[in-house]
Motif scaffolding. Structure first.
Motif, short mmCIF file in Angstrom:
data_model
loop_
_atom_site.label_atom_id
_atom_site.label_comp_id
_atom_site.label_asym_id
_atom_site.label_seq_id
_atom_site.Cartn_x
_atom_site.Cartn_y
_atom_site.Cartn_z
N PHE A 88 0.86 -1.28 0.01
CA PHE A 88 -0.09 -0.07 0.08
C PHE A 88 1.07 1.18 -0.22
O PHE A 88 1.38 1.70 0.80
N SER A 89 1.02 1.93 -1.14
CA SER A 89 2.18 2.83 -1.47
C SER A 89 2.09 4.02 -0.48
O SER A 89 3.09 4.84 0.08
N GLN A 90 0.60 4.45 -0.11
CA GLN A 90 0.73 5.69 0.55
C GLN A 90 0.34 5.52 2.04
O GLN A 90 0.04 6.42 2.88
N LEU A 91 0.49 4.30 2.52
CA LEU A 91 0.51 3.69 3.91
C LEU A 91 1.87 3.74 4.45
O LEU A 91 2.57 3.29 3.65
N THR A 92 2.03 4.10 5.90
CA THR A 92 3.52 3.82 6.27
C THR A 92 3.74 2.33 6.41
O THR A 92 2.97 1.49 6.29
N VAL A 93 5.08 2.13 6.60
CA VAL A 93 5.30 0.68 6.57
C VAL A 93 4.52 -0.05 7.79
O VAL A 93 4.22 -0.73 7.79
N GLU A 94 4.57 0.98 8.93
CA GLU A 94 3.81 0.31 9.87
C GLU A 94 2.46 0.00 9.78
O GLU A 94 1.84 -0.87 10.17
N GLU A 95 1.64 0.96 8.96
CA GLU A 95 0.38 0.79 8.68
C GLU A 95 -0.05 -0.50 7.80
O GLU A 95 -0.84 -0.97 7.73
N ASN A 96 1.11 -0.76 6.84
CA ASN A 96 0.91 -1.90 5.80
C ASN A 96 1.04 -3.31 6.87
O ASN A 96 0.41 -3.93 6.53
N LEU A 97 1.84 -2.96 7.98
CA LEU A 97 2.10 -4.12 8.61
C LEU A 97 0.82 -4.43 9.48
O LEU A 97 0.29 -5.51 9.56
N TYR A 98 0.27 -3.32 9.98
CA TYR A 98 -1.18 -3.33 10.43
C TYR A 98 -2.16 -3.91 9.53
O TYR A 98 -2.91 -4.90 10.24
N MET A 99 -2.07 -3.40 8.21
CA MET A 99 -3.09 -4.11 7.38
C MET A 99 -2.88 -5.66 7.39
O MET A 99 -3.95 -6.49 7.11
N GLY A 100 -1.63 -6.20 7.61
CA GLY A 100 -1.43 -7.65 7.54
C GLY A 100 -2.17 -8.38 8.70
O GLY A 100 -2.65 -9.41 8.51
N SER A 101 -2.38 -7.51 9.78
CA SER A 101 -3.19 -7.97 10.94
C SER A 101 -4.53 -7.70 10.84
O SER A 101 -5.22 -8.18 11.60
N TYR A 102 -5.23 -7.32 9.69
CA TYR A 102 -6.41 -6.65 9.54
C TYR A 102 -7.50 -7.99 9.92
O TYR A 102 -8.63 -7.69 10.26
#
Lengths: 238, 290
Positions: A88-102
């Motif tokens: 997710f290019s405009q999410l931060t690295v940490e938000e990307n990881l958060y999305m992994g635990s969605y």
């Protein structure tokens, strides 16, 4: 554990996958190798149901998941790290990881933090860049992030689509080693799709060879590596 | 004279708040669907009329009637998404675009049949004013500005700090990837779309309350204003939409002050044309590729 039976995927009149069957046992690393356009990616996209299947069945842990919507397939523990990483290019690295635990709705905040810390242990680069946008990472870092995002799901099986694509040889080496570690240390079953047959076979237990939508060969790793026809076509020897 | 301009500036800020509300709603819809909509203004006005119906026909308390309109338009947004977009997800994008044009016309005509073609008057939600020197500030103006700020911050919080909100941002960037991490994309699109509709309707209610009049024919004009504001701000940028809304509102009212009230709607067109010619990506948007 994961079984595809007579899987067919069509794009209009083009038959990308022409009724293939294969199986992945728990704890294995299985690779599907083949050249560009052989239908490898379509196969994975069909399993995770982001592509409509024209026919066939997908069985996971004894359950028919052929027509489950994509998000429910994730809930079953099937993680698909797509080709081209799809960060997710405009999410931060940490938000990307958060999305992994969605999909982990029953997970407590502490468990999440714990897992996040573990990811940062494995991937220190990601920790350094935790507040940067995913789109600003280098190709290698993005691949790490895509894998880390997948691991946040605690997957039972991880399907990786061309994780080495476009990476420098040293990074390819690193990623392949990492996949082996995920399999050995975390006990995650791996289905690895690769054009880089040599690298894929260096860690796989078994392999399938795909050509123009069909599986033309399947065997244990040692057999595949020593097969003269395969060596000529995919391993660049001979 | 100075007081006159100052009060027009204040009117502009009020109007800008309303546009900002509609623009963030529009931007949210564009973000989740990845497509502009031409039915937005008509949907917004329809929503305001739902509130009006509760108030004028069923005789409910004005504020209660308008509050009731919000959840109803949320559900209506789900229906709109089903009609205009859901069936066409895998088809050519142009289909959805045309559908929104058609749906807008349908809704406008239906509203005219149900609610009548003329202007309907809505009383002001909050009466009263304060006078500072020769500047008159209506309570409703303050209310609009404050509510707008509350909504902007609430939306920001929602998109940055909640699971559903981050999921909507993620799917606006990459739908396949969102599916692969377990986002129920269909549900999230409906949620984002409906939220955008509700924000717009709230803006519409504020507008109706400020000018004391609504009509089914206002739809296309409002849709254009919201569109201009988001294009000015950079279409997917929520802060951009807010700033675009305020610029548009203030410019309109200054044009009214300098020229005459007939020039109000011209301003939006001029801004739209200039932005599209000079900087199509808007003030805060990513570069647009065609």
């Amino acid at each position: 554990m994961l079984k595809a039976e007579d899987l067919k995927i069509h794009y209009g009149h083009v038959e990308a996958v022409k009724g293939i069957s294969f199986e992945v046992e728990a704890g294995e690393i299985v690779t599907i190798i083949g050249s560009n356009g052989a239908g490898k990616s379509s196969t994975l996209r069909g399993i995770s149901n982001i592509e409509d299947k024209a026919g066939g069945k997908v069985i996971f842990q004894g359950e028919d998941i052929t027509s489950l919507p994509a998000h429910e397939i994730v809930d079953k523990g099937i993680c698909h790290v797509p080709e081209g990483r799809h960060i997710f290019s405009q999410l931060t690295v940490e938000e990307n990881l958060y999305m992994g635990s969605y999909s982990k709705t029953d997970q407590t905040k502490a468990e999440y933090q714990d897992k996040l810390a573990r990811m940062y242990d494995i991937f220190p680069r990601l920790k350094e860049r935790r507040n940067q946008d995913g789109g600003n990472l280098s190709g290698g870092e993005q691949q790490m992030l895509a894998i880390a995002r997948g691991l946040m799901m605690d997957p039972v099986i991880m399907m990786l689509d061309e994780p080495s694509l476009g990476l420098a040889p040293l990074l390819v080496e690193q990623i392949i080693k990492l996949i082996k570690e995920i399999n050995e240390d975390l006990g995650t079953t791996i289905l690895l799709v690769e054009q880089n047959a040599r690298k894929a076979l260096s860690i796989a237990h078994r392999g399938y060879v795909m050509e123009t939508g069909n599986i033309i060969m399947s065997d244990r790793r040692e057999k595949l590596i020593n097969d003269p026809k395969l060596a000529e076509a995919y391993l660049g020897v001979g | 004279m100075f007081g006159f301009y100052l009060s027009q500036l204040f009117n502009g800020i009020t109007q800008g708040s309303i546009y900002a509300l509609m623009a963030i709603g529009y931007s949210l819809i564009f973000g989740t669907l990845g497509l502009v909509t031409f039915a937005y203004g008509d949907i917004v006005i329809f929503g305001v009329f739902v509130g009006y119906y509760f108030y004028a026909v069923l005789g409910l308390n004005l504020i209660l009637a308008m509050l009731l309109a919000l959840p109803i338009t949320f559900l209506f947004g789900v229906l709109v998404e089903k009609i205009c977009y859901e069936k066409f997800r895998k088809e050519a994008r142009m289909l959805m675009l045309i559908t929104t044009v058609g749906f807008g016309i349908f809704l406008r005509s239906a509203s005219q049949i149900i609610f009548g073609t003329g202007n309907k008057s809505i009383p002001t939600l909050i009466e009263g004013k304060i006078e500072i020197g020769n500047l008159n500030i209506l309570y409703i103006q303050l209310g609009i500005i404050i509510f707008t700020l509350i909504f902007i911050y609430a939306l920001r919080y929602f998109l940055n700090n909640t699971r559903t909100g981050i999921g909507i941002r993620a799917l606006s960037m990459d739908q396949d990837a969102a599916k692969l991490v377990g986002v129920n994309v269909d549900k999230s699109i409906k949620f984002g779309h409906s939220l955008g509709v509700v924000l717009g309707v709230f803006g519409g209610i504020m507008l109706g309350s400020f000018y004391n009049a609504i009509s089914p024919m206002m739809g296309p004009n409002l849709g254009l204003k919201a569109f201009t504001a988001v294009v000015l701000g950079g279409i997917t940028s929520i802060p951009g939409a807010v700033i675009g809304g305020y610029i548009l509102g203030i410019m309109e009212n200054l044009a009214v002050a300098v020229f005459s009230s007939g020039y109000r709607d011209v301003v939006a067109f001029i801004i739209l044309i200039i932005v599209l010619v000079v900087k199509p990506s808007g003030l805060f948007g990513k570069e647009v590729k065609f």
